[in-house]
Design a protein around this motif. Sequence first.
Motif, mmCIF file in Angstrom:
data_model
loop_
_atom_site.group_PDB
_atom_site.id
_atom_site.type_symbol
_atom_site.label_atom_id
_atom_site.label_comp_id
_atom_site.label_asym_id
_atom_site.label_seq_id
_atom_site.Cartn_x
_atom_site.Cartn_y
_atom_site.Cartn_z
ATOM 1 N N PRO A 122 0.965 8.501 3.289
ATOM 2 C CA PRO A 122 -0.442 8.284 2.950
ATOM 3 C C PRO A 122 -0.649 6.859 2.444
ATOM 4 O O PRO A 122 0.164 6.324 1.701
ATOM 5 C CB PRO A 122 -0.704 9.316 1.854
ATOM 6 C CG PRO A 122 0.640 9.588 1.257
ATOM 7 C CD PRO A 122 1.627 9.462 2.383
ATOM 8 N N LEU A 123 -1.752 6.236 2.867
ATOM 9 C CA LEU A 123 -2.026 4.851 2.502
ATOM 10 C C LEU A 123 -3.101 4.758 1.436
ATOM 11 O O LEU A 123 -4.021 5.575 1.384
ATOM 12 C CB LEU A 123 -2.493 4.056 3.723
ATOM 13 C CG LEU A 123 -1.475 3.731 4.811
ATOM 14 C CD1 LEU A 123 -2.150 2.907 5.892
ATOM 15 C CD2 LEU A 123 -0.301 2.972 4.243
ATOM 16 N N GLU A 124 -2.968 3.723 0.621
ATOM 17 C CA GLU A 124 -4.030 3.359 -0.304
ATOM 18 C C GLU A 124 -4.655 2.085 0.252
ATOM 19 O O GLU A 124 -4.131 0.988 0.077
ATOM 20 C CB GLU A 124 -3.455 3.130 -1.705
ATOM 21 C CG GLU A 124 -2.756 4.355 -2.289
ATOM 22 C CD GLU A 124 -2.018 4.029 -3.581
ATOM 23 O OE1 GLU A 124 -2.179 2.883 -4.073
ATOM 24 O OE2 GLU A 124 -1.285 4.892 -4.081
ATOM 25 N N ILE A 125 -5.773 2.240 0.998
ATOM 26 C CA ILE A 125 -6.386 1.104 1.670
ATOM 27 C C ILE A 125 -7.124 0.242 0.655
ATOM 28 O O ILE A 125 -8.134 0.660 0.082
ATOM 29 C CB ILE A 125 -7.362 1.561 2.775
ATOM 30 C CG1 ILE A 125 -6.644 2.496 3.754
ATOM 31 C CG2 ILE A 125 -7.937 0.359 3.500
ATOM 32 C CD1 ILE A 125 -5.484 1.860 4.469
ATOM 33 N N SER A 126 -6.621 -0.959 0.434
ATOM 34 C CA SER A 126 -7.234 -1.860 -0.536
ATOM 35 C C SER A 126 -8.274 -2.745 0.149
ATOM 36 O O SER A 126 -8.338 -2.841 1.378
ATOM 37 C CB SER A 126 -6.156 -2.748 -1.176
ATOM 38 O OG SER A 126 -5.584 -3.598 -0.197
ATOM 39 N N GLU A 127 -9.063 -3.420 -0.666
ATOM 40 C CA GLU A 127 -10.046 -4.363 -0.128
ATOM 41 C C GLU A 127 -9.338 -5.499 0.600
ATOM 42 O O GLU A 127 -9.833 -6.015 1.606
ATOM 43 C CB GLU A 127 -10.920 -4.911 -1.259
ATOM 44 C CG GLU A 127 -12.011 -5.860 -0.777
ATOM 45 C CD GLU A 127 -12.894 -6.360 -1.904
ATOM 46 O OE1 GLU A 127 -13.655 -7.322 -1.675
ATOM 47 O OE2 GLU A 127 -12.825 -5.782 -3.007
ATOM 48 N N GLU A 165 -8.569 -4.410 4.127
ATOM 49 C CA GLU A 165 -9.781 -4.416 4.950
ATOM 50 C C GLU A 165 -10.185 -5.832 5.321
ATOM 51 O O GLU A 165 -10.581 -6.096 6.456
ATOM 52 C CB GLU A 165 -10.915 -3.711 4.206
ATOM 53 C CG GLU A 165 -10.695 -2.206 4.019
ATOM 54 C CD GLU A 165 -11.884 -1.536 3.371
ATOM 55 O OE1 GLU A 165 -12.792 -2.258 2.910
ATOM 56 O OE2 GLU A 165 -11.908 -0.290 3.330
ATOM 57 N N GLN A 225 -4.736 5.547 9.759
ATOM 58 C CA GLN A 225 -5.475 5.573 8.500
ATOM 59 C C GLN A 225 -6.256 4.285 8.246
ATOM 60 O O GLN A 225 -7.031 4.222 7.295
ATOM 61 C CB GLN A 225 -4.509 5.824 7.332
ATOM 62 C CG GLN A 225 -3.826 7.180 7.391
ATOM 63 C CD GLN A 225 -2.824 7.357 6.262
ATOM 64 O OE1 GLN A 225 -3.194 7.486 5.105
ATOM 65 N NE2 GLN A 225 -1.549 7.374 6.604
ATOM 66 N N ALA A 271 0.810 -1.219 0.000
ATOM 67 C CA ALA A 271 0.000 0.000 0.000
ATOM 68 C C ALA A 271 0.839 1.262 0.000
ATOM 69 O O ALA A 271 0.370 2.339 -0.370
ATOM 70 C CB ALA A 271 -0.937 0.000 1.208
ATOM 71 N N THR A 272 2.101 1.147 0.415
ATOM 72 C CA THR A 272 2.973 2.330 0.493
ATOM 73 C C THR A 272 4.150 2.238 -0.478
ATOM 74 O O THR A 272 5.102 3.009 -0.368
ATOM 75 C CB THR A 272 3.514 2.501 1.921
ATOM 76 O OG1 THR A 272 4.236 1.309 2.308
ATOM 77 C CG2 THR A 272 2.391 2.732 2.915
ATOM 78 N N GLN A 273 4.083 1.293 -1.406
ATOM 79 C CA GLN A 273 5.215 1.067 -2.309
ATOM 80 C C GLN A 273 5.599 2.310 -3.096
ATOM 81 O O GLN A 273 6.775 2.657 -3.219
ATOM 82 C CB GLN A 273 4.894 -0.072 -3.272
ATOM 83 C CG GLN A 273 6.067 -0.484 -4.168
ATOM 84 C CD GLN A 273 7.202 -1.082 -3.379
ATOM 85 O OE1 GLN A 273 7.006 -2.025 -2.624
ATOM 86 N NE2 GLN A 273 8.411 -0.531 -3.526
ATOM 87 N N SER A 274 4.608 3.031 -3.619
ATOM 88 C CA SER A 274 4.908 4.200 -4.445
ATOM 89 C C SER A 274 5.604 5.289 -3.628
ATOM 90 O O SER A 274 6.512 5.975 -4.125
ATOM 91 C CB SER A 274 3.628 4.748 -5.075
ATOM 92 O OG SER A 274 2.696 5.142 -4.069
#
Length: 356
Positions: free
Chosen positions: A108-113, A116, A226, A88-91
Amino acid sequence: MHKVSVANLESGMRLGKAVFGTHGEVLLARGTPLNEEYLAALRTRGFHFVYILDGIADDVEPTGFISERLRASNVRNLQTMYELMAAATQSIRDQAAEDGAHVIAELPLEISEAVEQHLKQLDRAVESLLDEAIETKTLASLASLKSHDNYTFEHSVDVAFYGVVLGKRLELDRSLLKELALGCLLHDIGKMYVDERILLKPGKLDAQEFEQIRQHTVLGFQMLRQLPLDSTRPAHIALQHHEHQDGSGYPGKRFGTNKVFRTQSERFNIRRINLLAELGAVADVCSALSSDRPYRSALPTPEVAKILREMSGHHLNREAVEAFMGLVQLFPVGAAVRVSGGRYDGCLEARPTRGS
């Protein structure tokens, strides 16, 4: 039975406790005679010690600690969570590396399914851990079977178990114990952004290396706050577990009162250390001291207890440490004790089993 370093194992010795793999599978069952193949496998997998049957209190298995199967299940869940959070934080991490940054300022996180869904699985694992920990009345041993490769995850499981047992002794309700367990499980998640060579360095850290270490608390907090959790307390455990009672800790130089009870004004004072973080700190230090590390062997329980008491007051919450010490058996049933000094100097005494 007694604990034996893997380096001192010999063919023919029989295991006193089963050894589990990272997926909860039994690698070697209790009673298994060790041979050269098994000894090589234990060393390759990074185990530091095992329990061996010796004819003294073999019927008394070390108690007061999380079962190895539940440990393996929690370790597996943590590994998956770390992998998902890393993805989620690779970029962000790639950009930091491109910029030559030693410390990531924002995360900042990209919360994926998938994240969750795994949080729900982790929630179920926490409930199982709570059930075992709540039933534990004393800690007969502070040592657990940790492999080198999984140290970060296994350490976090130990911290969660110690923390919940301590919280139960202090009569926290189950909802707080659950938040404590989750925060302890994830308290070091920010270390995934710290160079492993620094984490394993045996010597003193230089200023830049120490700054990287310090940053793991802030990064862990940024990540956990987050996530879709019911409370921010787990995030604050990650943020504050290196704060000291005298205000000399990091990252916020918060301070404590060395008491468990706090008034309403103290609970809302942002300069005070959160109680769950204080309990997590006791559990964290205890697990670190009682674990084998690349630069030293695990300390025996009496030495761990001595250091914890020495750290109380200025570093650790004094009342929390004393409550924890009330749980620890320095010389549990089945332990071998060598007498030092006096008439029986050098004698080896084994505490009798229950009912003998």
